[in-house]
Scaffold this active site. Structure first.
Site, PDB file in Angstrom:
ATOM      1  N   PRO A  16       0.766  -1.100   0.146  1.00 10.59           N
ATOM      2  CG  PRO A  16      -0.051  -0.952   2.266  1.00 10.59           C
ATOM      3  CD  PRO A  16       0.736  -2.045   1.285  1.00 10.59           C
ATOM      4  CD  GLN A  70      -2.247  -0.004   5.253  1.00  8.64           C
ATOM      5  OE1 GLN A  70      -2.160   1.094   4.901  1.00  8.64           O
ATOM      6  NE2 GLN A  70      -1.412  -0.962   5.527  1.00  8.64           N
ATOM      7  CB  CYS A 100       1.700   4.591   8.987  1.00 11.75           C
ATOM      8  SG  CYS A 100       2.009   6.333   8.110  1.00 11.75           S
ATOM      9  CE  LYS A 139       3.239  -2.204   4.273  1.00 13.04           C
ATOM     10  NZ  LYS A 139       3.761  -0.968   4.961  1.00 13.04           N
ATOM     11  CG  ASN A 200       7.347  -3.798   2.748  1.00 11.12           C
ATOM     12  OD1 ASN A 200       7.184  -2.882   3.470  1.00 11.12           O
ATOM     13  ND2 ASN A 200       7.524  -3.674   1.249  1.00 11.12           N
ATOM     14  N   GLY A 201      10.527  -4.476   2.004  1.00 12.57           N
ATOM     15  CA  GLY A 201      11.663  -3.445   2.413  1.00 12.57           C
ATOM     16  C   GLY A 201      12.762  -3.609   1.252  1.00 12.57           C
ATOM     17  CG  ASP A 202      15.336  -1.180   0.797  1.00  8.64           C
ATOM     18  OD1 ASP A 202      14.524  -0.223   1.006  1.00  8.64           O
ATOM     19  OD2 ASP A 202      16.288  -0.806   1.454  1.00  8.64           O
ATOM     20  NE  ARG A 225      10.770   3.023  -0.821  1.00  6.26           N
ATOM     21  CZ  ARG A 225      11.875   2.874  -0.106  1.00  6.26           C
ATOM     22  NH1 ARG A 225      12.654   3.978   0.039  1.00  6.26           N
ATOM     23  NH2 ARG A 225      12.333   1.700   0.301  1.00  6.26           N
TER      24      ARG A 225
HETATM   25  C1  FMN Z   1       4.705   7.343  -1.054  1.00  6.14           C
HETATM   26  C2  FMN Z   1       4.587   6.156   0.122  1.00  6.14           C
HETATM   27  C3  FMN Z   1       3.196   5.981   0.494  1.00  6.14           C
HETATM   28  C4  FMN Z   1       3.146   4.844   1.449  1.00  6.14           C
HETATM   29  N1  FMN Z   1       1.819   4.709   1.929  1.00  6.14           N
HETATM   30  C5  FMN Z   1       1.610   3.676   2.922  1.00  6.14           C
HETATM   31  C6  FMN Z   1       0.362   3.179   3.109  1.00  6.14           C
HETATM   32  O1  FMN Z   1      -0.695   3.877   2.982  1.00  6.14           O
HETATM   33  N2  FMN Z   1       0.191   2.309   3.956  1.00  6.14           N
HETATM   34  C7  FMN Z   1       1.245   1.451   4.544  1.00  6.14           C
HETATM   35  O2  FMN Z   1       1.063   0.217   5.306  1.00  6.14           O
HETATM   36  N3  FMN Z   1       2.377   1.718   4.050  1.00  6.14           N
HETATM   37  C8  FMN Z   1       2.685   2.836   3.328  1.00  6.14           C
HETATM   38  N4  FMN Z   1       3.979   2.929   2.865  1.00  6.14           N
HETATM   39  C9  FMN Z   1       4.898   1.924   3.053  1.00  6.14           C
HETATM   40  C10 FMN Z   1       5.168   0.923   1.822  1.00  6.14           C
HETATM   41  O3  FMN Z   1       4.049   0.153   1.856  1.00  6.14           O
HETATM   42  C11 FMN Z   1       6.381   0.079   2.115  1.00  6.14           C
HETATM   43  O4  FMN Z   1       6.131  -0.480   3.382  1.00  6.14           O
HETATM   44  C12 FMN Z   1       7.679   0.676   2.365  1.00  6.14           C
HETATM   45  O5  FMN Z   1       7.802   1.838   1.151  1.00  6.14           O
HETATM   46  C13 FMN Z   1       8.736  -0.161   2.018  1.00  6.14           C
HETATM   47  O6  FMN Z   1       8.801  -0.782   1.135  1.00  6.14           O
HETATM   48  P1  FMN Z   1       9.630  -0.671  -0.241  1.00  6.14           P
HETATM   49  O7  FMN Z   1      10.963  -0.556   0.077  1.00  6.14           O
HETATM   50  O8  FMN Z   1       9.196  -1.587  -1.206  1.00  6.14           O
HETATM   51  O9  FMN Z   1       9.060   0.859  -0.899  1.00  6.14           O
HETATM   52  C14 FMN Z   1       4.207   3.890   2.070  1.00  6.14           C
HETATM   53  C15 FMN Z   1       5.373   4.431   1.030  1.00  6.14           C
HETATM   54  C16 FMN Z   1       5.593   5.070   0.227  1.00  6.14           C
HETATM   55  C17 FMN Z   1       6.948   5.387  -0.235  1.00  6.14           C
END
Ligand code: FMN
Length: 250
Positions: A16, A70, A100, A139, A200-202, A225
């Site tokens: 999300p 969510q 969050c 989450k 999850n992460g990176d 991302r």
């Molecule tokens: C612009 C943005 C908005 C996000 N909004 C949410 C959200 O609404 N709910 C949530 O659980 N995580 C949110 N996240 C976190 C992501 O879901 C994810 O956990 C985090 O970016 C790490 O994963 P990644 O490295 O693949 O980006 C957000 C992240 C970004 C960058």
């Protein structure tokens, strides 16, 4: 992999992202092979109060694949009361945001603030589970800061309270998005839970997905991302999975 009764046919999910994972973006990612997409987080209170923007966020009328809505909440009452509106949109899963780190969410006691208040987190989860007819997932992050990493106990407690799966972002809330990630904690969570754990992460490439699966032993990764501007990442992860490289849903 099954999350409750919902079959997830693939190993890469769209994480999300507020302001990003709207219905157009979810459609793009589904077309490219995301096994499940999650909406932007939506305020349980906003839904209960009839806020128009909140209602738009949970509109799933254009979604084709499995989708989770969510919610974020700071107390059990509104969390439970919003479920009727959420269910009317037909999600496959309801996910609760407990990770969050944004100040405007945390200062109200929602998002990652719940990791410092497991009692309230459990009450919110139980309240949603008691009225939801679809599986409920959570989450989380590793903890709120390096001195209070509690993801293993916290996730176990959520499992006991009825969570059907847990997604773990391998950072503390204090880290926001700063390096490094600590996937070893995701592995520790996976080792004690019976329900699926989503790592999850990176993940910015299919190779990163393989690495994260290797480190954690999880059968699924959630991509945030890495899908921004590059929804093909799901197709590439699935191609590696089909080639039998490493990823195989547990
Ligand atoms: C612009 C943005 C908005 C996000 N909004 C949410 C959200 O609404 N709910 C949530 O659980 N995580 C949110 N996240 C976190 C992501 O879901 C994810 O956990 C985090 O970016 C790490 O994963 P990644 O490295 O693949 O980006 C957000 C992240 C970004 C960058």
């Amino acid at each position: 992999m099954f999350i409750g009764s919902v079959e997830i046919k693939g190993c890469a999910l769209l994480s999300p992202m507020a302001g990003v994972t709207d219905s157009v973006f979810r459609s793009l990612c589904s077309e490219q092979g995301a096994a499940m997409c999650t909406t932007e987080m939506v305020s349980a209170k906003g839904l209960v109060m009839g806020d128009r923007k909140s209602a738009e966020i949970i509109d799933l009328s254009s979604d084709s694949g499995p989708v989770a809505i969510q919610i974020f909440a700071s107390e059990p009452e509104s969390a439970a009361r919003c479920v009727e509106k959420v269910m009317a949109c037909g999600p496959d899963i309801i996910d609760i945001n407990m990770g969050c780190p944004m100040p405007k969410i945390v200062k109200n006691g929602a998002g990652s603030a719940l990791m410092n208040d497991p009692h309230k987190a459990e009450a919110i989860l139980r309240a949603v589970v008691s009225v939801s007819s679809v599986p409920v997932t959570v989450k989380i992050r590793l903890g709120t800061d390096p001195g209070s990493i509690n993801c293993v106990e916290f996730a176990k407690r959520m499992e006991q309270a009825g969570a059907a799966a847990v997604t773990v972002h391998a950072r503390t809330a204090a880290q926001m998005y700063a390096p490094p990630t600590h996937p070893e904690y995701i592995r520790a969570v996976r080792e004690v839970l019976r329900i699926p754990v989503i790592a999850n992460g990176d993940v910015f490439s299919a190779a990163d997905a393989v690495k994260l699966v290797d480190c954690t032993g999880c059968g699924c990764v959630a991509v945030g991302r890495g899908a921004l501007g590059y929804p093909w990442i799901f197709r590439e992860i699935n191609a590696l999975n089909r080639a039998g490289v490493v990823i195989a849903p547990a």
